[in-house]
Design a protein around this motif. Structure first.
Motif, PDB file in Angstrom:
ATOM      1  N   LYS A 123       9.435  -7.541  -2.191  1.00  0.00           N
ATOM      2  CA  LYS A 123       8.792  -7.413  -0.873  1.00  0.00           C
ATOM      3  C   LYS A 123       7.410  -6.772  -1.022  1.00  0.00           C
ATOM      4  CE  LYS A 123      11.075  -8.804   2.810  1.00  0.00           C
ATOM      5  NZ  LYS A 123      10.461  -9.964   3.452  1.00  0.00           N
ATOM      6  N   LYS A 124       7.362  -5.721  -1.850  1.00  0.00           N
ATOM      7  CA  LYS A 124       6.101  -5.004  -2.066  1.00  0.00           C
ATOM      8  C   LYS A 124       5.007  -5.957  -2.543  1.00  0.00           C
ATOM      9  CE  LYS A 124       5.647  -0.276  -2.109  1.00  0.00           C
ATOM     10  NZ  LYS A 124       6.211   0.447  -3.238  1.00  0.00           N
ATOM     11  N   GLN A 125       5.381  -6.857  -3.470  1.00  0.00           N
ATOM     12  CA  GLN A 125       4.388  -7.787  -3.999  1.00  0.00           C
ATOM     13  C   GLN A 125       3.905  -8.746  -2.911  1.00  0.00           C
ATOM     14  OE1 GLN A 125       2.654  -7.826  -6.930  1.00  0.00           O
ATOM     15  NE2 GLN A 125       1.535  -9.338  -5.743  1.00  0.00           N
ATOM     16  N   GLU A 126       4.844  -9.235  -2.101  1.00  0.00           N
ATOM     17  CA  GLU A 126       4.461 -10.124  -1.000  1.00  0.00           C
ATOM     18  C   GLU A 126       3.518  -9.410  -0.028  1.00  0.00           C
ATOM     19  OE1 GLU A 126       8.895 -12.025  -0.787  1.00  0.00           O
ATOM     20  OE2 GLU A 126       7.792 -11.971   1.087  1.00  0.00           O
ATOM     21  N   ILE A 127       3.858  -8.164   0.248  1.00  0.00           N
ATOM     22  CA  ILE A 127       3.054  -7.384   1.185  1.00  0.00           C
ATOM     23  C   ILE A 127       1.676  -7.077   0.603  1.00  0.00           C
ATOM     24  CG2 ILE A 127       2.901  -5.054   2.186  1.00  0.00           C
ATOM     25  CD1 ILE A 127       5.958  -5.376   2.806  1.00  0.00           C
ATOM     26  N   PRO A 173       4.466   2.595   7.262  1.00  0.00           N
ATOM     27  CA  PRO A 173       3.894   1.252   7.117  1.00  0.00           C
ATOM     28  C   PRO A 173       4.102   0.408   8.385  1.00  0.00           C
ATOM     29  CG  PRO A 173       4.989   1.882   5.096  1.00  0.00           C
ATOM     30  CD  PRO A 173       5.303   2.964   6.100  1.00  0.00           C
ATOM     31  N   LYS A 174       5.262   0.515   8.978  1.00  0.00           N
ATOM     32  CA  LYS A 174       5.536  -0.262  10.199  1.00  0.00           C
ATOM     33  C   LYS A 174       4.527   0.059  11.307  1.00  0.00           C
ATOM     34  CE  LYS A 174       9.184  -1.244  13.542  1.00  0.00           C
ATOM     35  NZ  LYS A 174      10.486  -1.937  13.489  1.00  0.00           N
ATOM     36  N   ASN A 175       4.378   1.351  11.602  1.00  0.00           N
ATOM     37  CA  ASN A 175       3.444   1.744  12.666  1.00  0.00           C
ATOM     38  C   ASN A 175       2.006   1.385  12.321  1.00  0.00           C
ATOM     39  OD1 ASN A 175       5.671   2.790  13.920  1.00  0.00           O
ATOM     40  ND2 ASN A 175       5.037   4.942  13.802  1.00  0.00           N
ATOM     41  N   LEU A 176       1.639   1.578  11.071  1.00  0.00           N
ATOM     42  CA  LEU A 176       0.255   1.292  10.675  1.00  0.00           C
ATOM     43  C   LEU A 176      -0.041  -0.209  10.760  1.00  0.00           C
ATOM     44  CD1 LEU A 176      -0.090   3.792   7.706  1.00  0.00           C
ATOM     45  CD2 LEU A 176      -1.413   3.879   9.832  1.00  0.00           C
ATOM     46  N   SER A 177       0.961  -1.049  10.497  1.00  0.00           N
ATOM     47  CA  SER A 177       0.725  -2.493  10.630  1.00  0.00           C
ATOM     48  C   SER A 177       0.461  -2.847  12.091  1.00  0.00           C
ATOM     49  CB  SER A 177       1.911  -3.295  10.072  1.00  0.00           C
ATOM     50  OG  SER A 177       3.026  -3.282  10.948  1.00  0.00           O
ATOM     51  N   MET A 178       1.117  -2.134  13.005  1.00  0.00           N
ATOM     52  CA  MET A 178       0.881  -2.362  14.435  1.00  0.00           C
ATOM     53  C   MET A 178      -0.519  -1.894  14.835  1.00  0.00           C
ATOM     54  SD  MET A 178       4.624  -1.115  15.853  1.00  0.00           S
ATOM     55  CE  MET A 178       4.581  -1.820  17.507  1.00  0.00           C
ATOM     56  N   LEU A 234      12.535  -3.902  10.665  1.00  0.00           N
ATOM     57  CA  LEU A 234      12.880  -2.739   9.833  1.00  0.00           C
ATOM     58  C   LEU A 234      12.782  -1.441  10.625  1.00  0.00           C
ATOM     59  CD1 LEU A 234      11.023  -3.454   6.451  1.00  0.00           C
ATOM     60  CD2 LEU A 234      13.213  -4.344   7.272  1.00  0.00           C
ATOM     61  N   THR A 235      13.620  -0.485  10.277  1.00  0.00           N
ATOM     62  CA  THR A 235      13.412   0.864  10.785  1.00  0.00           C
ATOM     63  C   THR A 235      12.187   1.456  10.088  1.00  0.00           C
ATOM     64  OG1 THR A 235      14.750   1.861   9.054  1.00  0.00           O
ATOM     65  CG2 THR A 235      15.905   1.193  11.067  1.00  0.00           C
ATOM     66  N   ALA A 236      11.662   2.533  10.645  1.00  0.00           N
ATOM     67  CA  ALA A 236      10.528   3.213  10.018  1.00  0.00           C
ATOM     68  C   ALA A 236      10.883   3.574   8.573  1.00  0.00           C
ATOM     69  CB  ALA A 236      10.159   4.458  10.816  1.00  0.00           C
ATOM     70  N   LEU A 237      12.100   4.069   8.391  1.00  0.00           N
ATOM     71  CA  LEU A 237      12.542   4.474   7.058  1.00  0.00           C
ATOM     72  C   LEU A 237      12.594   3.281   6.101  1.00  0.00           C
ATOM     73  CD1 LEU A 237      13.502   7.064   5.613  1.00  0.00           C
ATOM     74  CD2 LEU A 237      15.852   6.350   6.086  1.00  0.00           C
ATOM     75  N   GLU A 238      13.172   2.192   6.564  1.00  0.00           N
ATOM     76  CA  GLU A 238      13.231   0.993   5.714  1.00  0.00           C
ATOM     77  C   GLU A 238      11.834   0.513   5.342  1.00  0.00           C
ATOM     78  OE1 GLU A 238      17.427  -0.977   7.401  1.00  0.00           O
ATOM     79  OE2 GLU A 238      15.511  -1.454   8.342  1.00  0.00           O
ATOM     80  N   SER A 239      10.881   0.673   6.283  1.00  0.00           N
ATOM     81  CA  SER A 239       9.521   0.201   5.991  1.00  0.00           C
ATOM     82  C   SER A 239       8.857   1.043   4.903  1.00  0.00           C
ATOM     83  CB  SER A 239       8.665   0.169   7.272  1.00  0.00           C
ATOM     84  OG  SER A 239       8.040   1.409   7.548  1.00  0.00           O
TER      85      SER A 239
END
Lengths: 118, 118, 118, 118
Positions: free
Chosen positions: C62-66, D29-34, C50-55
């Protein structure tokens, strides 16, 4: 396959694999480092509850699953190295020389301490 | 070095490296999977706060640090594969064929979905 | 649940969960650190392409899985801390104070460099 | 600190910590997961060459280092959960109920198999 380099052979196959799928857009070094990590975690998951001894005595079926994880790790490692223009083999050989200096045989014999803990 | 296999060459060097340090006792598959993971995390740390674009435009100094991490990953990967009697190259080639079936070009073109999400 | 400590409440529930399953034998700090890592990799896998924006713009599904992955991470974190006799809350508060000293506001404002890179 | 929620207390402190440093721009969220992953790897590194027994008998100094890693993991976990609007405590409690169903006591007693391996 050219005899001269297994790693270049894999690199070229992976370039083509990504190109025909239009995946280069996703293969930034940042994303590939994450994908590599996820594969290593899948490898490690096989070992998490095993004793050291059990991890050395796996069933044939487990072995095959684990071999596939090792393969995925190599593929992502070759891919990210390509994207970063890093030549893996010479870099690895030169790193081994650095490691030999960091961990002199006599000093570290039979010890797993980190180099900065001696 | 034999032209025929870079990976066997590294494998043999690593065997000797561990042997003369009496490190085989620590090199269980379980422990090596952890060490491999730690190296991948050191690689990933370089990218954690970078944008995708920044991760493609690194300074020469950063590049060298990152190349060293990639080398360490290859070394541990070759080492754990040796301990598990896995031949990395044929396994990787056969995994690429499986991946090609899982991700048919037309179906996945330009998409990063996982194979079980199509 | 006692109001005084959510983390102790979780800790006690997890102790019982392991005890009635006879799982303490597997819950060494070493093994739990691996299990924790595997859960974090499962979290990270959601973000890898994912891009930062997509994340920042995930579907409800997805939110529930996460959210479930985040929960698993907390559970293993509380469990390993218990096994190591570490009190998470005071340790975290004291670590925040250390971090504040390492990263003084004026010096690091808007910069993601590591503290040893200033 | 409100007695009612340790996790909300930490969340609010971390919000402020990031805000005064202008770090929200990095905290996707992406960066924080890293970043979370990197902290867990730092924890795991302490255990990689230890036997299970050694991992249960650490020196006071090692314990303190490890406690600091556990703290960092909690801090990043609370932070990423905040960014994703996930309430950690109820999610963890509900995940424990799911886990109890996945791993019924009698069936898994003394066994570390994965739920899909029974």
């Amino acid at each position: 396959m050219s005899n001269s380099s297994e790693l270049h052979f894999l690199r070229d196959k992976l370039r083509l694999f990504a190109k025909v799928r239009n995946w280069d857009q996703f293969h930034t070094p940042k994303n590939l480092s994450m994908a590599l990590m996820v594969e290593v975690a899948e490898l490690m998951e096989h070992f998490q509850w095993l004793t050291a001894l059990e991890s050395e005595n796996l069933t044939v079926e487990k072995k095959q699953e684990i071999a596939d994880e090792l393969a995925d790790i190599l593929l992502y490692l070759v891919r990210i190295s390509d994207k970063l223009n890093v030549e893996l083999l010479p870099t690895a050989l030169s790193k081994m020389e650095k490691n030999a200096l960091k961990y002199p045989e006599q000093q570290v014999f039979g010890s797993a301490k980190k180099y900065n803990e001696y």
